[in-house]
Design a protein around this motif. Structure first.
Motif, PDB file in Angstrom:
ATOM      1  N   VAL A   4       0.835  -1.205   0.000  1.00 27.31           N
ATOM      2  CA  VAL A   4       0.000   0.000   0.000  1.00 27.31           C
ATOM      3  C   VAL A   4       0.864   1.246   0.000  1.00 27.31           C
ATOM      4  N   ARG A   5       1.894   1.275   0.833  1.00 31.21           N
ATOM      5  CA  ARG A   5       2.776   2.438   0.909  1.00 31.21           C
ATOM      6  C   ARG A   5       4.024   2.056   1.680  1.00 31.21           C
ATOM      7  N   ILE A   6       5.064   2.844   1.484  1.00 32.91           N
ATOM      8  CA  ILE A   6       6.300   2.685   2.225  1.00 32.91           C
ATOM      9  C   ILE A   6       6.537   3.962   3.027  1.00 32.91           C
ATOM     10  N   LEU A   7       6.907   3.801   4.292  1.00 32.76           N
ATOM     11  CA  LEU A   7       7.143   4.929   5.191  1.00 32.76           C
ATOM     12  C   LEU A   7       8.595   4.928   5.643  1.00 32.76           C
ATOM     13  N   MET A   8       9.097   6.132   5.928  1.00 33.93           N
ATOM     14  CA  MET A   8      10.449   6.312   6.437  1.00 33.93           C
ATOM     15  C   MET A   8      10.361   7.051   7.757  1.00 33.93           C
ATOM     16  N   ASP A   9      10.822   6.426   8.836  1.00 33.21           N
ATOM     17  CA  ASP A   9      10.644   6.974  10.184  1.00 33.21           C
ATOM     18  C   ASP A   9       9.171   7.320  10.409  1.00 33.21           C
ATOM     19  N   TYR A  10       8.304   6.468   9.920  1.00 29.08           N
ATOM     20  CA  TYR A  10       6.855   6.582  10.064  1.00 29.08           C
ATOM     21  C   TYR A  10       6.280   7.811   9.346  1.00 29.08           C
ATOM     22  N   GLU A  11       7.024   8.391   8.429  1.00 30.13           N
ATOM     23  CA  GLU A  11       6.556   9.533   7.650  1.00 30.13           C
ATOM     24  C   GLU A  11       6.531   9.154   6.180  1.00 30.13           C
ATOM     25  N   LYS A  12       5.597   9.747   5.444  1.00 26.01           N
ATOM     26  CA  LYS A  12       5.531   9.518   3.999  1.00 26.01           C
ATOM     27  C   LYS A  12       6.351  10.586   3.289  1.00 26.01           C
ATOM     28  N   ASP A  13       7.346  10.159   2.534  1.00 32.34           N
ATOM     29  CA  ASP A  13       8.205  11.046   1.755  1.00 32.34           C
ATOM     30  C   ASP A  13       8.709  12.227   2.592  1.00 32.34           C
ATOM     31  N   PRO A  14       9.426  11.977   3.686  1.00 30.63           N
ATOM     32  CA  PRO A  14       9.864  13.065   4.551  1.00 30.63           C
ATOM     33  C   PRO A  14      10.934  13.938   3.893  1.00 30.63           C
ATOM     34  N   ALA A  15      10.969  15.196   4.274  1.00 28.63           N
ATOM     35  CA  ALA A  15      11.997  16.140   3.838  1.00 28.63           C
ATOM     36  C   ALA A  15      12.679  16.693   5.083  1.00 28.63           C
ATOM     37  N   GLY A  16      13.993  16.503   5.160  1.00 26.78           N
ATOM     38  CA  GLY A  16      14.737  16.937   6.326  1.00 26.78           C
ATOM     39  C   GLY A  16      15.281  15.765   7.113  1.00 26.78           C
ATOM     40  N   VAL A  17      15.774  14.735   6.407  1.00 24.35           N
ATOM     41  CA  VAL A  17      16.290  13.522   7.038  1.00 24.35           C
ATOM     42  C   VAL A  17      17.774  13.721   7.326  1.00 24.35           C
ATOM     43  N   GLU A  18      18.203  13.486   8.576  1.00 22.21           N
ATOM     44  CA  GLU A  18      19.593  13.706   8.973  1.00 22.21           C
ATOM     45  C   GLU A  18      20.424  12.425   8.997  1.00 22.21           C
ATOM     46  N   GLU A  19      19.788  11.282   9.005  1.00 19.74           N
ATOM     47  CA  GLU A  19      20.492  10.008   8.998  1.00 19.74           C
ATOM     48  C   GLU A  19      19.608   8.985   8.304  1.00 19.74           C
ATOM     49  N   MET A  20      20.195   7.856   7.971  1.00 19.72           N
ATOM     50  CA  MET A  20      19.425   6.827   7.281  1.00 19.72           C
ATOM     51  C   MET A  20      18.165   6.500   8.080  1.00 19.72           C
ATOM     52  N   PRO A  21      16.997   6.657   7.487  1.00 22.78           N
ATOM     53  CA  PRO A  21      15.762   6.389   8.224  1.00 22.78           C
ATOM     54  C   PRO A  21      15.505   4.891   8.347  1.00 22.78           C
ATOM     55  N   GLN A  22      14.582   4.543   9.223  1.00 26.40           N
ATOM     56  CA  GLN A  22      14.100   3.168   9.269  1.00 26.40           C
ATOM     57  C   GLN A  22      12.868   3.070   8.366  1.00 26.40           C
ATOM     58  N   PHE A  23      12.734   1.958   7.676  1.00 28.82           N
ATOM     59  CA  PHE A  23      11.686   1.779   6.680  1.00 28.82           C
ATOM     60  C   PHE A  23      10.650   0.786   7.179  1.00 28.82           C
ATOM     61  N   ASN A  24       9.428   1.036   6.803  1.00 25.74           N
ATOM     62  CA  ASN A  24       8.378   0.032   6.999  1.00 25.74           C
ATOM     63  C   ASN A  24       7.370   0.155   5.875  1.00 25.74           C
ATOM     64  N   TRP A  25       6.682  -0.914   5.610  1.00 26.76           N
ATOM     65  CA  TRP A  25       5.705  -0.909   4.520  1.00 26.76           C
ATOM     66  C   TRP A  25       4.486  -1.710   4.940  1.00 26.76           C
ATOM     67  N   GLU A  26       3.375  -1.404   4.283  1.00 30.23           N
ATOM     68  CA  GLU A  26       2.091  -2.029   4.608  1.00 30.23           C
ATOM     69  C   GLU A  26       1.639  -2.890   3.437  1.00 30.23           C
ATOM     70  N   LEU A  27       1.252  -4.120   3.744  1.00 33.93           N
ATOM     71  CA  LEU A  27       0.833  -5.069   2.718  1.00 33.93           C
ATOM     72  C   LEU A  27      -0.689  -5.173   2.636  1.00 33.93           C
ATOM     73  N   LYS A  28      -1.161  -5.472   1.441  1.00 36.44           N
ATOM     74  CA  LYS A  28      -2.590  -5.692   1.212  1.00 36.44           C
ATOM     75  C   LYS A  28      -2.737  -6.886   0.277  1.00 36.44           C
ATOM     76  N   SER A  29      -3.706  -7.750   0.601  1.00 36.67           N
ATOM     77  CA  SER A  29      -3.933  -8.927  -0.239  1.00 36.67           C
ATOM     78  C   SER A  29      -5.417  -9.264  -0.249  1.00 36.67           C
ATOM     79  N   ASP A  30      -5.843  -9.933  -1.312  1.00 34.47           N
ATOM     80  CA  ASP A  30      -7.231 -10.386  -1.382  1.00 34.47           C
ATOM     81  C   ASP A  30      -7.393 -11.777  -0.757  1.00 34.47           C
ATOM     82  N   LYS A  31      -6.288 -12.295  -0.200  1.00 30.79           N
ATOM     83  CA  LYS A  31      -6.341 -13.589   0.480  1.00 30.79           C
ATOM     84  C   LYS A  31      -6.195 -13.379   1.981  1.00 30.79           C
ATOM     85  N   ARG A  32      -6.596 -14.353   2.765  1.00 33.20           N
ATOM     86  CA  ARG A  32      -6.471 -14.293   4.218  1.00 33.20           C
ATOM     87  C   ARG A  32      -5.178 -14.993   4.656  1.00 33.20           C
ATOM     88  N   GLY A  33      -4.658 -14.544   5.807  1.00 34.47           N
ATOM     89  CA  GLY A  33      -3.507 -15.220   6.391  1.00 34.47           C
ATOM     90  C   GLY A  33      -2.236 -15.092   5.591  1.00 34.47           C
TER      91      GLY A  33
END
Length: 538
Positions: A5-34
């Motif tokens: 669905v989207r990828i976030l950096m330090d829990y922000e979408k497309d942040p401006a003003g990053v001073e060090e390598m951010p931590q990444f997380n992403w959200e998955l979506k599927s039409d299947k369960r489990g």
């Protein structure tokens, strides 16, 4: 179908003003369960074709989709890095399955803009339109501006801006970004934030003009339980560093400096507790337009700026959670109290400001006083404001229709007392604009019990009214301080309500900057109420 669905950096979408390598997380979506992630591939590149990424995780077998921080990657200052990620996942016992048996997602892309990664890179001095000793007792707004040239073939441009006080930043006559109350509230001498903007589309080949309107804010306005002024300094100032890069590889830096000039702004008074007065007859049309020469023939008052010394080693970039207008709430009704007072009701207690649209003649005045509650007889109740005047005042500079909102203040209110208004005020003329740090909703409750639903509504709006850059105790009276005890009690609830990662990260840096010499934590952060030895920042 598997989708990121989207990828976030330090829990922000497309942040401006990053001073060090951010931590990444992403959200998955599927039409299947489990569905469970089996592997991912994360790439970071300076160009969007990802031909030569600066980082490529390769296909990494892992079910982790949060807190992914690439190591041993050297970032550069003022670069818009492209990011993309894809995953392999499946249902059931996918973790024990071969990768070929898993479904592969398409790439999901994002980006982040780095700040100035070393304090030595900051070259811009702070320039002020104020002069001592008059400015010691003033809380008026000022304007500063400067011109610069942009050559042909501009590829990208990034601005790094901050102020001693509050500021709005303009390029070629247009306000840059949607941020409000920048650079926020910190213990300025130990910790000052700057904002990062991609301004490539704001510039043109040839002469350009940069400018700022600056206000007293927390920096030098009356603040704290002692109601003292000039708590951090007595002269507001603005600093800008602009990086220009061209297609042929050239790079230029434009900074505030002695060539800039200053003038008084139409904001003749503005403070956090007491509100704002704006005299439109003092407006300088085109004051920071790209072609300001014509405008200057009809607008005098410009003079040389003064440079304000400041230790720029305490500067740090703000990566997110910036204050902005979050909600716009039309007035519910305008009514007359038993005492004959005209009152606007917005139907919700909030922190923010009022936007008003009205017609009048030159010299007419709109004056509103914001407050929270009515007394038992239905009249205006102001006692809980203590000394705070919470007033917004607009003076017409010409005949016609205007739209106005305060620039450098905010109030806690549900109601507004109409002190002065040209004509008969109608509800459609007024809109409340809530102001607080930008945070995504994290959770909510709805149930069959209306009282519980109202309780949830109340503490949600309690957060919205008190999370304006720092977690405060109240948004209305002459206090609005970051009480550490209050923040500790409410923080767990806040984390259920909003994604508070960036908000609290910023405030905890404030807390670190204001720790007492023995390592203790002050009652309020920023520590405006207690004196202790000057810290050295970070």
């Amino acid at each position: 179908m598997l989708e990121i669905v989207r990828i976030l950096m330090d829990y922000e979408k497309d942040p401006a003003g990053v001073e060090e390598m951010p931590q990444f997380n992403w959200e998955l979506k599927s039409d299947k369960r489990g569905v469970v992630q089996k592997a991912y591939q994360l790439q970071i590149a300076e160009n969007r074709d990802f031909d030569t990424p600066v980082y490529d995780s390769g296909v990494t077998e892992s079910c982790e989709s949060a807190h992914i921080r690439p190591l041993h990657v050297e970032l550069k200052s003022a670069v818009n890095y492209g990011v993309r990620v894809r995953v392999w996942a499946g249902a059931g016992e996918v973790l024990h399955a071969a990768l070929a048996e898993c479904e592969e997602s398409a790439w999901c892309e994002g980006s982040f803009v780095t700040a100035l990664l070393s304090s030595e890179e900051w070259k811009a001095p702070f320039v002020s339109a104020e002069s001592a000793p008059a400015c010691l007792e003033e809380s008026k707004g000022t304007l500063v501006r400067g011109s610069f040239s942009v050559g042909s073939g501009l590829k990208e441009a990034y601005a790094f801006t901050t102020a001693l006080g509050l500021y709005h930043f303009y390029l070629n006559g247009e306000k840059v970004g949607e941020d409000e109350m920048t650079p926020g509230w910190t213990s300025y001498r130990r910790h000052l934030l700057y904002q990062t903007y991609d301004v490539t589309r704001c510039l043109r080949e040839g002469v350009n003009t940069a400018g700022a309107m600056v206000g007293a804010g927390w920096y030098k306005g009356v603040m704290g339980l002692t109601r003292s002024r000039n708590n951090y300094g007595d002269q507001t100032a603005f600093a800008m560093q602009l990086v220009l890069r061209y297609e042929d590889g050239r790079e230029e830096t434009v900074c505030t400096g002695d060539s800039w000039e200053g003038a008084d702004a139409p904001v003749v008074f503005s403070e956090i507790y007491h509100g704002e007065t704006y005299d439109a007859s003092l407006e300088l049309p085109g004051w920071c337009g790209a072609d300001r020469t014509a405008a200057d023939h009809t607008s005098g008052g410009w003079h040389a700026v003064e440079t304000v010394p400041f230790d720029t080693s305490v500067l740090h970039a703000q990566g997110g959670a910036r204050v902005r207008v979050i909600d716009r709430i039309p007035a519910k009704e305008v009514f007359v109290t038993p005492k004959g007072e005209i009152v606007i009701d917005f139907g919700q207690n909030m922190a923010g400001r009022i936007r008003v649209t009205a017609s009048g003649k030159k010299g007419d005045v709109i004056e509103l006083r914001c407050f929270e509650i009515l007394d038992t007889e239905g009249n205006v109740y102001l006692d809980n404001l203590r000394k705070a005047r919470t007033t917004m005042k607009y003076i017409f500079g010409r005949d016609g229709e205007i739209t106005y909102h305060p620039h450098f203040t905010y109030m806690g209110f549900r109601y507004a007392l109409v002190v002065s208004y040209p004509g008969t005020p109608e509800a459609k003329a007024f809109t409340a604009e809530t102001l607080h740090s930008g945070m995504e909703p994290a959770g909510e409750i709805t149930c069959s019990n209306p009282l519980l639903n109202q309780l949830h509504h109340n503490y949600l709006w309690g957060l919205k009214g008190n999370f304006l850059d720092v977690p405060t105790d109240c948004p209305q009276r002459d206090e609005r301080l970051g009480w550490t005890g209050d923040a500790q009690i409410f923080c767990r609830t806040a984390c259920y309500l909003m994604n508070t990662y960036t908000f609290y990260k910023k405030w905890l840096w404030d807390l670190k900057a204001d720790q007492t010499p023995e390592g203790g934590v002050p009652h309020v952060v920023p520590n405006i109420e207690e004196e202790h030895a000057e810290g050295t920042g970070f």
